[in-house]
Design a protein around this motif. Structure first.
Motif, PDB file in Angstrom:
ATOM      1  N   VAL A 161       0.840  -1.205   0.000  1.00  0.00           N
ATOM      2  CA  VAL A 161       0.000   0.000   0.000  1.00  0.00           C
ATOM      3  C   VAL A 161       0.870   1.247   0.000  1.00  0.00           C
ATOM      4  O   VAL A 161       0.666   2.190  -0.773  1.00  0.00           O
ATOM      5  N   TYR A 162       1.905   1.254   0.875  1.00  0.00           N
ATOM      6  CA  TYR A 162       2.794   2.412   0.941  1.00  0.00           C
ATOM      7  C   TYR A 162       3.494   2.630  -0.393  1.00  0.00           C
ATOM      8  O   TYR A 162       3.613   3.763  -0.879  1.00  0.00           O
ATOM      9  N   THR A 165       2.571   1.806  -3.343  1.00  0.00           N
ATOM     10  CA  THR A 165       1.627   2.327  -4.333  1.00  0.00           C
ATOM     11  C   THR A 165       1.397   3.818  -4.145  1.00  0.00           C
ATOM     12  O   THR A 165       1.352   4.592  -5.115  1.00  0.00           O
ATOM     13  N   LEU A 166       1.250   4.248  -2.865  1.00  0.00           N
ATOM     14  CA  LEU A 166       1.041   5.672  -2.585  1.00  0.00           C
ATOM     15  C   LEU A 166       2.226   6.502  -3.064  1.00  0.00           C
ATOM     16  O   LEU A 166       2.066   7.536  -3.724  1.00  0.00           O
ATOM     17  N   SER A 187       2.421   6.734  -6.781  1.00  0.00           N
ATOM     18  CA  SER A 187       1.393   7.629  -7.312  1.00  0.00           C
ATOM     19  C   SER A 187       1.820   9.079  -7.174  1.00  0.00           C
ATOM     20  O   SER A 187       1.645   9.890  -8.095  1.00  0.00           O
ATOM     21  N   ILE A 188       2.401   9.421  -6.014  1.00  0.00           N
ATOM     22  CA  ILE A 188       2.860  10.798  -5.808  1.00  0.00           C
ATOM     23  C   ILE A 188       3.968  11.132  -6.800  1.00  0.00           C
ATOM     24  O   ILE A 188       4.012  12.227  -7.392  1.00  0.00           O
ATOM     25  N   LEU A 199      -2.947  14.677  -2.628  1.00  0.00           N
ATOM     26  CA  LEU A 199      -2.691  13.733  -1.535  1.00  0.00           C
ATOM     27  C   LEU A 199      -3.987  13.385  -0.810  1.00  0.00           C
ATOM     28  O   LEU A 199      -4.243  12.229  -0.473  1.00  0.00           O
ATOM     29  N   LEU A 208      -5.998  11.104  -2.997  1.00  0.00           N
ATOM     30  CA  LEU A 208      -5.356   9.795  -3.070  1.00  0.00           C
ATOM     31  C   LEU A 208      -5.667   8.950  -1.845  1.00  0.00           C
ATOM     32  O   LEU A 208      -5.852   7.739  -1.925  1.00  0.00           O
ATOM     33  N   LEU A 209      -5.756   9.619  -0.690  1.00  0.00           N
ATOM     34  CA  LEU A 209      -5.979   8.907   0.562  1.00  0.00           C
ATOM     35  C   LEU A 209      -7.434   8.929   0.997  1.00  0.00           C
ATOM     36  O   LEU A 209      -7.743   8.664   2.156  1.00  0.00           O
ATOM     37  N   ILE A 231       6.092   8.260   6.000  1.00  0.00           N
ATOM     38  CA  ILE A 231       4.880   7.550   6.425  1.00  0.00           C
ATOM     39  C   ILE A 231       5.072   7.048   7.847  1.00  0.00           C
ATOM     40  O   ILE A 231       6.125   6.505   8.193  1.00  0.00           O
TER      41      ILE A 231
END
Length: 538
Positions: free
Chosen positions: A63-64, A66-67, A70-71, A91, A94-95, A191
């Motif tokens: 998950v991290y 992917t985040l 994406s950024i 952001l 996205l979340l 994160i």
């Protein structure tokens, strides 16, 4: 006699003593093996919990990743390099479905290590870092690493840091570039470590299991702090920190997780290691008590059995005698049944002969044909009894052999000399049906084959028919094809008043079956049926 019996009793007690000693040895071995099994079960339970925790953590890491990816894509592929506000809006979007709250912090830092953007999904620069140079608190080694990292296009995870916000973070770093691939600095999405480590404490496992987390085989990591001799801003202490418990290192099992090149070593152990249950001792005492009772009962029963053996031998002789009588009676019954089948066959042949004689009394071709059709039907039923008469079991008919002989008879009866016929019979050699089922199938096939000769087959050409029976117990499927022109389009086989089709429909219903007809690509009758229940068993 009394002395003799006493000596025998002593012998029996000695045997019982040997049995009890052997039982004690076996019981001791059983207890030892049971303890080993319980220990293996405890170890397997720990391994299972550890594996589940590792798998959960890997899901969180994905998950991290992917985040962060994406950024990176957003900042690099935007038409213009995003502003701080645009980055926050992206952001937050996205979340939207991920409950991170403000536990992800995205920093944009220029090539001189000055903080340009500091955003969370809900705040901008919560700790007033904008304008601050990272060189003021970064080590020279980390500064050099970041400058080198700006030059490549990969995502890299650095060792955790204790943030001023009061939580520990994993800094993912990647080069900040615009859509012209110009290097503007670097991004550092950070994160919250707590969200990753919480994956190890799902399903209330923290009540049973303990985890330790080590970076580079040196530094401890908890949900509230990273112990690498730097300042920890969080005032909250992780109650699950492994050093709060007095557990030997040998009680842990370890695995390593690769976090973008950063190795996280994870250890798992029981907070309170389960012990093998004392119920095994109770089981042992209970076993011995039961065993002693069984030995005494066995001795008593043994003496009784000796007296009963002679009686049983006499009874057994009587049973053998009765069985011999039953075998003789059964042989007589089988002979009688064979005679019945033989007489039924002869009577049916006599009826068929009478019908043949009557053919000559009529000039009407329709009457003659009807009598001939009746002869064929009687012959198909007679053939069943002929097969039963020659069968040892007197119950079942060998289906393939019966169908082949039935076809030969019909062919001899209705086939013209100028007609050439190819027959294809796909029936398992080991398929048997009871007499009633075989008779119904025989009548159905008699009608279908007769109709093919009358209406489908032509003289001086190659004709073909195919008969297949598929075994899908408890149901079966009969497939009949004659490769002819098929029924006319306006012919309804379900409502036809012809005797043949009526007979086929009635027999199909008797077999609890369903009749289907397909004209293309070849004329095909399909009957799904279920054999009759047997009314006689030899």
């Amino acid at each position: 006699m009394f002395v003799s019996n006493s000596v025998k009793n002593i012998k029996y007690y000695l045997i019982a003593l040997v049995i009890l000693i052997i039982g004690a040895v076996l019981l001791n071995r059983l207890l030892s093996e049971n303890n080993q099994l319980e220990q293996q079960k405890i170890e397997a339970e720990l391994k299972k919990a550890h594996t589940e925790a590792i798998n959960n953590a890997k899901s969180g890491i994905q998950v991290y990743a992917t985040l962060v990816s994406s950024i990176k894509s957003y900042t690099k592929n935007s038409e213009t390099f995003p502003s701080e506000k645009n980055l926050q809006i992206y952001l937050k979007d996205l979340l939207g479905n991920v409950k991170f709250d403000d536990s992800i912090l995205v920093n944009y830092i220029d090539k001189d290590h000055v903080f340009k953007y500091v955003v969370t999904p809900n705040q901008i620069d919560p700790q007033k870092l904008k304008g601050t140079s990272g060189k003021s608190f970064l080590s020279p080694e980390r500064t050099i690493e970041l400058e080198q990292h700006m030059l490549d296009d990969k995502i890299r995870l650095f060792t955790p840091i204790n943030l001023r916000e009061g939580w520990t973070g994993f800094p993912f770093n990647f080069s900040a570039r615009n859509n012209k691939n110009e290097i503007l600095g670097y991004f550092s999405p950070v994160i919250n470590v707590k969200y990753l480590l919480d994956f190890f404490y799902t399903h209330n496992q923290e009540k049973i299991f303990l985890h330790k987390f080590i970076i580079k085989d040196s530094f401890d990591l908890t949900r509230e702090g990273y112990y690498n001799d730097t300042k920890i801003y969080s005032e909250v202490k992780d109650e699950e920190y492994y050093k709060n418990y007095n557990i030997n290192d040998s009680d842990y099992i370890y695995s390593s997780i690769d976090l973008f090149g950063l190795e996280l070593k994870v250890g798992s152990a029981f907070k309170i290691k389960p012990q093998t249950s004392i119920k095994n001792n109770c089981l042992a005492f209970g076993w011995y008590a039961i065993l002693s009772i069984l030995v005494l009962l066995s001795l008593s029963q043994y003496l009784k059995n000796r007296r009963l053996n002679q009686t049983l031998k006499e009874v057994n002789n009587l049973v053998v005698q009765k069985n011999d009588e039953l075998e003789i009676n059964l042989s007589k019954i089988q002979t009688l049944i064979k005679e019945i089948h033989h007489r039924i066959k002869n009577n049916m042949q006599m009826v068929a002969g009478i019908l043949l004689m009557q053919e000559n009394e009529y000039e009407d071709e329709n009457i003659k044909q009807a009598l001939k059709d009746s002869q064929n039907r009687i012959r198909s039923m007679s053939l069943v009894h002929e097969k039963l008469y020659g069968n040892v079991t007197l119950e079942d008919v060998k289906t393939k052999e019966y169908v082949e002989q039935l076809l030969e008879y019909v062919e001899d009866t209705v086939k013209n000399k100028s007609m050439y016929l190819v027959k294809e019979i796909n029936i398992d050699e080991g398929l048997f049906f009871d007499a009633e089922t075989a008779s119904d199938l025989g009548l159905i096939l008699n009608e279908l084959v007769t109709n093919s000769f009358k209406y489908s087959f032509k003289n001086n050409v190659k004709n073909k028919l195919s008969i297949t029976i598929i075994d899908n117990r408890p149901n079966f499927k009969l497939i009949y094809k004659d490769y002819g022109e098929g029924l006319s389009d306006d012919f309804n086989y379900k409502t036809s008043d012809s005797l043949g089709m009526e007979l086929i429909n009635i027999l199909t219903e008797q077999l609890q079956g369903k009749l289907e007809y397909k004209k293309l690509p070849e004329s095909t009758f399909i009957i799904n049926f279920k054999p009759h229940e047997k009314s006689f068993h030899s």
